[in-house]
Scaffold this motif. Structure first.
Motif, PDB file in Angstrom:
ATOM      1  N   ALA A 110       0.834  -1.203   0.000  1.00 12.42           N
ATOM      2  CA  ALA A 110       0.000   0.000   0.000  1.00 12.42           C
ATOM      3  C   ALA A 110       0.869   1.253   0.000  1.00 12.42           C
ATOM      4  O   ALA A 110       0.611   2.206  -0.751  1.00 12.42           O
ATOM      5  N   LEU A 111       1.913   1.253   0.820  1.00 11.42           N
ATOM      6  CA  LEU A 111       2.839   2.392   0.861  1.00 11.42           C
ATOM      7  C   LEU A 111       3.588   2.538  -0.459  1.00 11.42           C
ATOM      8  O   LEU A 111       3.829   3.655  -0.926  1.00 11.42           O
ATOM      9  N   LEU A 112       3.936   1.416  -1.070  1.00  6.68           N
ATOM     10  CA  LEU A 112       4.650   1.456  -2.347  1.00  6.68           C
ATOM     11  C   LEU A 112       3.772   2.076  -3.435  1.00  6.68           C
ATOM     12  O   LEU A 112       4.237   2.921  -4.210  1.00  6.68           O
ATOM     13  N   SER A 113       2.510   1.705  -3.475  1.00  2.53           N
ATOM     14  CA  SER A 113       1.593   2.298  -4.449  1.00  2.53           C
ATOM     15  C   SER A 113       1.464   3.802  -4.212  1.00  2.53           C
ATOM     16  O   SER A 113       1.504   4.600  -5.154  1.00  2.53           O
ATOM     17  N   PHE A 114       1.332   4.175  -2.937  1.00  2.00           N
ATOM     18  CA  PHE A 114       1.228   5.587  -2.570  1.00  2.00           C
ATOM     19  C   PHE A 114       2.485   6.352  -2.999  1.00  2.00           C
ATOM     20  O   PHE A 114       2.398   7.410  -3.635  1.00  2.00           O
ATOM     21  N   GLN A 115       3.655   5.804  -2.675  1.00  7.06           N
ATOM     22  CA  GLN A 115       4.915   6.482  -3.008  1.00  7.06           C
ATOM     23  C   GLN A 115       5.134   6.533  -4.507  1.00  7.06           C
ATOM     24  O   GLN A 115       5.610   7.533  -5.038  1.00  7.06           O
ATOM     25  N   TYR A 116       4.779   5.473  -5.198  1.00  9.36           N
ATOM     26  CA  TYR A 116       4.915   5.435  -6.656  1.00  9.36           C
ATOM     27  C   TYR A 116       4.094   6.544  -7.299  1.00  9.36           C
ATOM     28  O   TYR A 116       4.541   7.191  -8.249  1.00  9.36           O
ATOM     29  N   ASN A 117       2.931   6.794  -6.744  1.00 14.49           N
ATOM     30  CA  ASN A 117       2.024   7.792  -7.313  1.00 14.49           C
ATOM     31  C   ASN A 117       2.328   9.211  -6.855  1.00 14.49           C
ATOM     32  O   ASN A 117       2.212  10.158  -7.634  1.00 14.49           O
ATOM     33  N   THR A 118       2.720   9.377  -5.599  1.00 10.04           N
ATOM     34  CA  THR A 118       2.884  10.731  -5.058  1.00 10.04           C
ATOM     35  C   THR A 118       4.338  11.144  -4.849  1.00 10.04           C
ATOM     36  O   THR A 118       4.656  12.329  -4.941  1.00 10.04           O
ATOM     37  N   GLY A 119       5.180  10.197  -4.500  1.00  8.26           N
ATOM     38  CA  GLY A 119       6.564  10.524  -4.135  1.00  8.26           C
ATOM     39  C   GLY A 119       6.660  11.341  -2.868  1.00  8.26           C
ATOM     40  O   GLY A 119       7.686  11.940  -2.575  1.00  8.26           O
ATOM     41  N   ALA A 120       5.590  11.375  -2.080  1.00  4.98           N
ATOM     42  CA  ALA A 120       5.505  12.308  -0.954  1.00  4.98           C
ATOM     43  C   ALA A 120       5.506  11.643   0.423  1.00  4.98           C
ATOM     44  O   ALA A 120       5.231  12.305   1.418  1.00  4.98           O
ATOM     45  N   LEU A 121       5.828  10.369   0.496  1.00  2.53           N
ATOM     46  CA  LEU A 121       5.762   9.696   1.795  1.00  2.53           C
ATOM     47  C   LEU A 121       6.625  10.402   2.837  1.00  2.53           C
ATOM     48  O   LEU A 121       6.194  10.584   3.979  1.00  2.53           O
ATOM     49  N   ALA A 122       7.809  10.821   2.469  1.00  3.28           N
ATOM     50  CA  ALA A 122       8.745  11.423   3.427  1.00  3.28           C
ATOM     51  C   ALA A 122       8.188  12.664   4.112  1.00  3.28           C
ATOM     52  O   ALA A 122       8.555  12.951   5.255  1.00  3.28           O
ATOM     53  N   VAL A 123       7.320  13.396   3.454  1.00  2.00           N
ATOM     54  CA  VAL A 123       6.799  14.655   4.011  1.00  2.00           C
ATOM     55  C   VAL A 123       5.363  14.523   4.511  1.00  2.00           C
ATOM     56  O   VAL A 123       4.731  15.524   4.833  1.00  2.00           O
ATOM     57  N   SER A 124       4.879  13.306   4.584  1.00  4.72           N
ATOM     58  CA  SER A 124       3.468  13.096   4.910  1.00  4.72           C
ATOM     59  C   SER A 124       3.212  12.865   6.389  1.00  4.72           C
ATOM     60  O   SER A 124       4.046  12.310   7.103  1.00  4.72           O
ATOM     61  N   THR A 125       2.035  13.263   6.814  1.00  3.76           N
ATOM     62  CA  THR A 125       1.558  12.935   8.154  1.00  3.76           C
ATOM     63  C   THR A 125       1.321  11.436   8.248  1.00  3.76           C
ATOM     64  O   THR A 125       1.459  10.846   9.321  1.00  3.76           O
ATOM     65  N   LEU A 126       1.010  10.805   7.138  1.00  9.31           N
ATOM     66  CA  LEU A 126       0.854   9.359   7.089  1.00  9.31           C
ATOM     67  C   LEU A 126       2.102   8.690   7.680  1.00  9.31           C
ATOM     68  O   LEU A 126       1.995   7.815   8.548  1.00  9.31           O
ATOM     69  N   LEU A 127       3.280   9.088   7.214  1.00  8.81           N
ATOM     70  CA  LEU A 127       4.528   8.503   7.714  1.00  8.81           C
ATOM     71  C   LEU A 127       4.743   8.820   9.190  1.00  8.81           C
ATOM     72  O   LEU A 127       5.150   7.945   9.966  1.00  8.81           O
TER      73      LEU A 127
END
Length: 175
Positions: A110-127
């Motif tokens: 799920a995180l991989l799909s999110f990162q693939y699409n947004t590239g924003a995991l590092a700056v997210s509240t999700l992380l």
């Protein structure tokens, strides 16, 4: 001095044990199919919903870092698959470095799909929520990433709303 060295050594060993306990994840076959289903395959460059030139399985850049541009083509599916694999390995490494808690394969995909699409995991509240151990809170954050910029304004995309809902559902799915 010896106490400081001993304390420092114990802290280092504790950190190494924590890192060793977290499994290194790579995309599963199901995770890769999920991304392919969201992105679709196109061998000729096209503009995505945000107007960004894209090719293959939703790639905006090639392996050499050059951006996709109008008129670009890939000769066959094998080239698109190779580019996807290259990109997935890079995103997997990013996730493995960013996530500090133990996650299962569904959560990783799920995180991989999110990162693939947004590239924003590092700056997210999700992380931030995930690394704090708030898995339910992290899952709830997927839905916040459902907008695209059109004509300088953020607008809700139903395609992204649906994608984020599927990612959140997978993230919460036990193995």
């Amino acid at each position: 001095m010896a106490n400081k060295v001993a304390a420092s050594s114990l802290a280092l060993i504790s950190n190494l044990k924590t890192v060793a306990a977290r499994a290194y994840h790579a995309a599963s076959a199901d995770g890769e199919k999920l991304i392919q289903g969201f992105e679709g395959l196109r061998l000729k460059a096209y503009q995505d919903i945000a107007g960004v030139w894209t090719i293959g399985w939703g790639n905006t850049h090639y392996a050499n870092g050059k951006p996709v541009k109008k008129g670009d083509t890939l000769p066959n599916r094998e080239c698109a698959d190779d580019l996807l694999e290259f990109k997935l390995k890079g995103f997997a490494a990013q996730i493995n470095n960013l996530v500090k808690v133990t996650i299962n394969q569904n959560q990783f995909d799920a995180l991989l799909s999110f990162q693939y699409n947004t590239g924003a995991l590092a700056v997210s509240t999700l992380l931030k929520k995930l690394n704090a151990g708030d898995f339910a809170g992290a899952a709830a954050e997927f839905g916040r990433w459902n907008k695209v910029t059109k004509e300088g304004k953020k607008v809700v995309s139903q395609v992204l709303t649906d994608r984020r809902a599927k990612e959140a559902k997978l993230f919460l799915k036990p193995l």
